[in-house]
Design a protein around this motif. Structure first.
Motif, PDB file in Angstrom:
ATOM      1  N   ALA A  86      20.965 -41.143  13.553  1.00 48.98           N
ATOM      2  CA  ALA A  86      19.773 -41.920  13.197  1.00 48.98           C
ATOM      3  C   ALA A  86      19.625 -43.163  14.066  1.00 48.98           C
ATOM      4  CB  ALA A  86      19.823 -42.307  11.729  1.00 48.98           C
ATOM      5  N   PHE A  87      20.724 -43.778  14.426  1.00 48.01           N
ATOM      6  CA  PHE A  87      20.640 -44.982  15.256  1.00 48.01           C
ATOM      7  C   PHE A  87      20.033 -44.653  16.620  1.00 48.01           C
ATOM      8  CE2 PHE A  87      24.248 -46.483  12.476  1.00 48.01           C
ATOM      9  CZ  PHE A  87      23.491 -47.423  11.802  1.00 48.01           C
ATOM     10  N   ASP A  88      20.439 -43.539  17.218  1.00 47.39           N
ATOM     11  CA  ASP A  88      19.860 -43.121  18.499  1.00 47.39           C
ATOM     12  C   ASP A  88      18.369 -42.847  18.348  1.00 47.39           C
ATOM     13  OD1 ASP A  88      22.381 -43.269  19.683  1.00 47.39           O
ATOM     14  OD2 ASP A  88      22.741 -41.099  19.574  1.00 47.39           O
ATOM     15  N   LEU A  90      16.261 -44.051  16.003  1.00 45.94           N
ATOM     16  CA  LEU A  90      15.543 -45.312  15.783  1.00 45.94           C
ATOM     17  C   LEU A  90      15.331 -46.053  17.105  1.00 45.94           C
ATOM     18  CD1 LEU A  90      17.358 -46.556  12.560  1.00 45.94           C
ATOM     19  CD2 LEU A  90      14.949 -45.930  12.726  1.00 45.94           C
ATOM     20  N   ARG A  91      16.384 -46.155  17.881  1.00 48.11           N
ATOM     21  CA  ARG A  91      16.309 -46.880  19.154  1.00 48.11           C
ATOM     22  C   ARG A  91      15.323 -46.203  20.110  1.00 48.11           C
ATOM     23  NH1 ARG A  91      21.150 -47.989  19.045  1.00 48.11           N
ATOM     24  NH2 ARG A  91      21.963 -46.052  19.878  1.00 48.11           N
ATOM     25  N   ALA A  92      15.384 -44.875  20.218  1.00 51.03           N
ATOM     26  CA  ALA A  92      14.542 -44.132  21.149  1.00 51.03           C
ATOM     27  C   ALA A  92      13.062 -44.173  20.769  1.00 51.03           C
ATOM     28  CB  ALA A  92      15.013 -42.684  21.244  1.00 51.03           C
ATOM     29  N   ASN A  93      12.763 -44.380  19.489  1.00 51.03           N
ATOM     30  CA  ASN A  93      11.368 -44.332  19.027  1.00 51.03           C
ATOM     31  C   ASN A  93      10.877 -45.639  18.438  1.00 51.03           C
ATOM     32  OD1 ASN A  93      10.551 -41.325  19.240  1.00 51.03           O
ATOM     33  ND2 ASN A  93      12.637 -41.304  18.417  1.00 51.03           N
ATOM     34  N   ALA A  94      11.601 -46.705  18.675  1.00 57.33           N
ATOM     35  CA  ALA A  94      11.285 -48.005  18.061  1.00 57.33           C
ATOM     36  C   ALA A  94       9.893 -48.506  18.417  1.00 57.33           C
ATOM     37  CB  ALA A  94      12.335 -49.040  18.450  1.00 57.33           C
ATOM     38  N   THR A  95       9.387 -48.202  19.594  1.00 48.11           N
ATOM     39  CA  THR A  95       8.087 -48.746  20.022  1.00 48.11           C
ATOM     40  C   THR A  95       6.898 -47.889  19.590  1.00 48.11           C
ATOM     41  OG1 THR A  95       8.249 -47.634  22.162  1.00 48.11           O
ATOM     42  CG2 THR A  95       9.136 -49.887  22.015  1.00 48.11           C
ATOM     43  N   ARG A  96       7.150 -46.759  18.961  1.00 44.70           N
ATOM     44  CA  ARG A  96       6.062 -45.852  18.562  1.00 44.70           C
ATOM     45  C   ARG A  96       5.405 -46.355  17.273  1.00 44.70           C
ATOM     46  NH1 ARG A  96       7.682 -39.710  18.907  1.00 44.70           N
ATOM     47  NH2 ARG A  96       5.514 -39.649  18.298  1.00 44.70           N
ATOM     48  N   ARG A  97       4.207 -46.909  17.403  1.00 41.96           N
ATOM     49  CA  ARG A  97       3.477 -47.410  16.241  1.00 41.96           C
ATOM     50  C   ARG A  97       3.006 -46.274  15.328  1.00 41.96           C
ATOM     51  NH1 ARG A  97       2.592 -52.609  16.380  1.00 41.96           N
ATOM     52  NH2 ARG A  97       2.606 -53.761  18.330  1.00 41.96           N
ATOM     53  N   SER A  98       2.868 -45.076  15.870  1.00 40.57           N
ATOM     54  CA  SER A  98       2.361 -43.944  15.082  1.00 40.57           C
ATOM     55  C   SER A  98       3.435 -43.290  14.219  1.00 40.57           C
ATOM     56  CB  SER A  98       1.765 -42.889  16.021  1.00 40.57           C
ATOM     57  OG  SER A  98       2.779 -42.382  16.876  1.00 40.57           O
ATOM     58  N   THR A  99       4.666 -43.744  14.351  1.00 41.40           N
ATOM     59  CA  THR A  99       5.754 -43.156  13.574  1.00 41.40           C
ATOM     60  C   THR A  99       5.967 -43.941  12.286  1.00 41.40           C
ATOM     61  OG1 THR A  99       6.856 -42.374  15.579  1.00 41.40           O
ATOM     62  CG2 THR A  99       8.206 -42.556  13.604  1.00 41.40           C
ATOM     63  N   ALA A 100       5.978 -43.227  11.173  1.00 45.91           N
ATOM     64  CA  ALA A 100       6.306 -43.830   9.878  1.00 45.91           C
ATOM     65  C   ALA A 100       7.701 -43.337   9.502  1.00 45.91           C
ATOM     66  CB  ALA A 100       5.289 -43.423   8.823  1.00 45.91           C
ATOM     67  N   TRP A 101       8.544 -44.248   9.068  1.00 40.75           N
ATOM     68  CA  TRP A 101       9.943 -43.938   8.792  1.00 40.75           C
ATOM     69  C   TRP A 101      10.238 -44.020   7.300  1.00 40.75           C
ATOM     70  CZ3 TRP A 101      12.948 -42.910  13.075  1.00 40.75           C
ATOM     71  CH2 TRP A 101      12.431 -43.297  14.308  1.00 40.75           C
ATOM     72  N   PHE A 102      11.007 -43.063   6.818  1.00 40.62           N
ATOM     73  CA  PHE A 102      11.585 -43.154   5.479  1.00 40.62           C
ATOM     74  C   PHE A 102      13.083 -43.204   5.696  1.00 40.62           C
ATOM     75  CE2 PHE A 102      13.563 -41.138   1.736  1.00 40.62           C
ATOM     76  CZ  PHE A 102      13.243 -42.125   0.818  1.00 40.62           C
ATOM     77  N   LEU A 132      18.212 -52.630  13.745  1.00 37.81           N
ATOM     78  CA  LEU A 132      17.362 -51.636  14.406  1.00 37.81           C
ATOM     79  C   LEU A 132      16.029 -51.476  13.681  1.00 37.81           C
ATOM     80  CD1 LEU A 132      19.955 -48.885  15.379  1.00 37.81           C
ATOM     81  CD2 LEU A 132      18.558 -50.244  16.936  1.00 37.81           C
ATOM     82  N   THR A 133      16.061 -51.490  12.368  1.00 37.87           N
ATOM     83  CA  THR A 133      14.830 -51.342  11.596  1.00 37.87           C
ATOM     84  C   THR A 133      13.878 -52.504  11.852  1.00 37.87           C
ATOM     85  OG1 THR A 133      16.063 -50.117   9.913  1.00 37.87           O
ATOM     86  CG2 THR A 133      13.917 -50.949   9.277  1.00 37.87           C
ATOM     87  N   ALA A 134      14.422 -53.683  12.057  1.00 39.00           N
ATOM     88  CA  ALA A 134      13.586 -54.856  12.341  1.00 39.00           C
ATOM     89  C   ALA A 134      12.838 -54.711  13.661  1.00 39.00           C
ATOM     90  CB  ALA A 134      14.445 -56.115  12.367  1.00 39.00           C
ATOM     91  N   GLN A 135      13.297 -53.833  14.527  1.00 43.16           N
ATOM     92  CA  GLN A 135      12.666 -53.628  15.833  1.00 43.16           C
ATOM     93  C   GLN A 135      11.597 -52.539  15.824  1.00 43.16           C
ATOM     94  OE1 GLN A 135      15.736 -53.082  18.833  1.00 43.16           O
ATOM     95  NE2 GLN A 135      17.080 -54.472  17.711  1.00 43.16           N
ATOM     96  N   LEU A 136      11.425 -51.838  14.710  1.00 45.21           N
ATOM     97  CA  LEU A 136      10.468 -50.736  14.644  1.00 45.21           C
ATOM     98  C   LEU A 136       9.033 -51.244  14.701  1.00 45.21           C
ATOM     99  CD1 LEU A 136      12.073 -48.525  11.849  1.00 45.21           C
ATOM    100  CD2 LEU A 136      12.258 -48.248  14.340  1.00 45.21           C
ATOM    101  N   ALA A 137       8.224 -50.615  15.541  1.00 45.19           N
ATOM    102  CA  ALA A 137       6.804 -50.968  15.632  1.00 45.19           C
ATOM    103  C   ALA A 137       6.007 -50.300  14.519  1.00 45.19           C
ATOM    104  CB  ALA A 137       6.251 -50.549  16.997  1.00 45.19           C
ATOM    105  N   GLY A 138       6.445 -49.137  14.071  1.00 43.75           N
ATOM    106  CA  GLY A 138       5.753 -48.400  13.010  1.00 43.75           C
ATOM    107  C   GLY A 138       6.173 -48.870  11.634  1.00 43.75           C
TER     108      GLY A 138
END
Length: 173
Positions: A86-88, A90-102, A132-138
C-alpha cells in the motif's frame, strides 16, 4: 436470494470446497454476514446472539445484499483492487486528484491488539501511513479505533476526525 442463514446452513456452505469463483464469492458473503463483525480470519466464529438478539441471520438481508452487488457490478469498470504494498501504491498515485482512497489499516496503533489477532499481515508503520496520506491529492477516508494517540496524529497531519460507533473516520479537511 433463497439462502436461509441458520447455523446448519452456514456450516454446510462453508465446509463445502468451492468449485467456482461464484461459489467462493458466495461463501465469502455468507461468512462476512454471519461471523462476528464480518471477520473472515481464522479463529473467527459465527454470531450467536446477533443484532437485537436476532441470531446468526441478524446481518443477512438478502434484498439489500443483492442490490449492493448489482450497484457494484454497474460501476465495476471504475474499481480496481491491487494486491501489493500500500505504501508503494500511495506514493505512486499521490498526485492523482481523480483517485478516491478507502484506507482501513489493521487496528494496531496506540497499543491496540485487535489487528494482530484478526489479520495475517498486521505490522504497519502508522506514522508513515499518516505522512503518506497527508500527501494525497485525491479524497480519502481512513478508519481507526478511537484512541487519543490516533486523534492526535490526525490533528498533527491536518485531518478532520469523526467518531462513528467507536471507529474514527479520518478525512482530509
Amino acid at each position: 436470494m433463497g439462502f436461509q442463514p441458520s447455523l446448519d446452513n452456514v456450516q454446510a456452505v462453508l465446509t463445502e470446497p468451492p468449485h467456482s469463483r461464484r461459489e467462493q464469492a458466495f461463501q465469502t458473503i455468507v461468512k462476512n454476514r454471519t461471523f462476528h463483525g464480518g471477520i473472515l480470519a481464522p479463529g473467527s466464529a459465527p454470531i450467536k446472539h446477533g443484532e437485537n438478539g436476532k441470531g446468526i441471520g441478524s446481518r443477512w438481508y438478502a434484498a439489500t445484499l443483492a442490490r449492493r452487488i448489482r450497484d457494484i457490478a454497474a460501476i465495476r469498470q471504475r474499481i480496481t483492487f491491487i494486491e501489493g504494498d500500500a505504501f508503494d501504491l500511495l506514493r505512486a498515485n499521490a498526485t492523482r486528484r481523480s483517485t478516491a482512497w478507502f484506507i482501513d489499516p489493521p487496528y494496531t496503533a496506540a497499543g491496540k491488539k485487535a489487528g494482530s489477532r484478526l489479520y495475517t499481515h498486521f505490522e504497519l508503520d502508522h506514522d508513515r501511513l499518516f505522512d503518506l496520506t497527508a500527501q494525497l491529492a485525491g479524497d480519502f477516508l481512513m478508519t481507526y479505533d478511537h484512541a487519543d494517540e490516533i486523534v492526535q496524529m490526525a490533528r498533527l497531519h491536518g485531518f478532520e476526525t469523526a467518531l462513528v460507533a467507536m471507529t474514527i473516520r479520518i478525512m482530509p479537511l
